[in-house]
Design a protein around this motif. Structure first.
Motif, PDB file in Angstrom:
ATOM      1  N   LYS A  83      17.151   8.233  43.462  1.00 31.79           N
ATOM      2  CA  LYS A  83      17.664   9.470  42.849  1.00 31.79           C
ATOM      3  C   LYS A  83      18.597  10.202  43.822  1.00 31.79           C
ATOM      4  O   LYS A  83      19.636  10.711  43.429  1.00 31.79           O
ATOM      5  N   TYR A  93      22.594  10.803  43.392  1.00 30.60           N
ATOM      6  CA  TYR A  93      23.025  12.212  43.333  1.00 30.60           C
ATOM      7  C   TYR A  93      24.277  12.462  44.177  1.00 30.60           C
ATOM      8  O   TYR A  93      24.921  13.482  44.048  1.00 30.60           O
ATOM      9  N   GLU A 146      31.673  21.989  38.646  1.00 32.51           N
ATOM     10  CA  GLU A 146      30.525  21.098  38.693  1.00 32.51           C
ATOM     11  C   GLU A 146      30.973  19.675  38.405  1.00 32.51           C
ATOM     12  O   GLU A 146      32.056  19.454  37.861  1.00 32.51           O
ATOM     13  N   GLU A 191      29.082  15.775  37.191  1.00 29.74           N
ATOM     14  CA  GLU A 191      27.871  15.046  36.843  1.00 29.74           C
ATOM     15  C   GLU A 191      27.743  13.832  37.744  1.00 29.74           C
ATOM     16  O   GLU A 191      28.708  13.111  37.985  1.00 29.74           O
ATOM     17  N   GLU A 246      22.937  10.140  39.079  1.00 28.95           N
ATOM     18  CA  GLU A 246      21.510  10.461  38.988  1.00 28.95           C
ATOM     19  C   GLU A 246      21.216  11.165  37.663  1.00 28.95           C
ATOM     20  O   GLU A 246      20.094  11.162  37.198  1.00 28.95           O
ATOM     21  N   SER A 248      22.017  14.490  37.089  1.00 28.98           N
ATOM     22  CA  SER A 248      22.093  15.931  37.312  1.00 28.98           C
ATOM     23  C   SER A 248      23.520  16.340  37.664  1.00 28.98           C
ATOM     24  O   SER A 248      24.380  15.498  37.902  1.00 28.98           O
ATOM     25  N   ASN A 261      27.164  21.847  46.234  1.00 25.86           N
ATOM     26  CA  ASN A 261      25.856  22.488  46.389  1.00 25.86           C
ATOM     27  C   ASN A 261      25.872  23.272  47.701  1.00 25.86           C
ATOM     28  O   ASN A 261      26.715  24.129  47.902  1.00 25.86           O
ATOM     29  N   PRO A 304      18.510  16.348  44.777  1.00 25.02           N
ATOM     30  CA  PRO A 304      18.411  16.857  43.409  1.00 25.02           C
ATOM     31  C   PRO A 304      17.168  17.703  43.222  1.00 25.02           C
ATOM     32  O   PRO A 304      16.144  17.461  43.865  1.00 25.02           O
ATOM     33  N   MET A 335      14.910  17.849  40.976  1.00 27.75           N
ATOM     34  CA  MET A 335      13.698  17.125  40.582  1.00 27.75           C
ATOM     35  C   MET A 335      12.984  16.532  41.790  1.00 27.75           C
ATOM     36  O   MET A 335      11.768  16.516  41.858  1.00 27.75           O
TER      37      MET A 335
END
Length: 139
Positions: free
Chosen positions: A66, A70, A87, A89, A92, A94, A108, A133, A135
């Motif tokens: 993941k 990401y 942003e 995509e 991953e 997100s 980020n 990420p 999650m």
């Protein structure tokens, strides 16, 4: 021109990223004929993770997968594009936030150190932190 993997290996400061990508079988994706944007943390960025984090991740392949995914976005997103978007995509699934101010970019919480390293199958932007990420971070 070299692909994303060959370019990262030749740069010499993405050894940890390449090791992680190998561990989760992402090398073929990064060598494929698709077009990708790689937000590439330096070896120093990985070294700045809390002690033991990288070893734990290398033992938790689903989590590491993941994290590696990401750092990769579909398509060729260059600095001109980064100015236009807020942003992107990731593979991953997100979204990473893109900020631009005073000619500098952030993904980020990571500063973009260098943009637009062009390869046969995409572009690399060098970042100074490992992106985690939500999650995986447990937020």
């Amino acid at each position: 021109m070299a692909d994303l993997v060959e370019t990262a290996i030749a740069a010499g400061n993405f050894n940890t990223l390449i090791k992680a990508a190998e561990a989760v079988n992402f090398i073929e994706t990064l060598k494929s004929s698709g077009s990708f944007t790689l937000f590439a943390p330096t070896d120093e960025a990985f070294a700045n993770l809390p002690e033991g984090t990288l070893d734990l991740l290398l033992q938790d392949i689903p989590k590491l997968q993941k994290i590696v995914a990401y750092h990769i976005a579909s398509g060729d997103i260059r600095s001109d594009d980064l100015l236009e978007i807020n942003e992107a995509e990731t593979l991953e699934g997100s979204i990473v936030a893109i900020e631009s101010a005073d000619g500098k970019f952030k993904v980020n919480n990571a500063n973009v150190l260098k943009t637009d390293i062009l390869t046969d199958n995409g572009v690399i932007h060098i970042i100074d932190a490992v992106l985690i990420p939500a999650m995986v971070a447990g937020k």
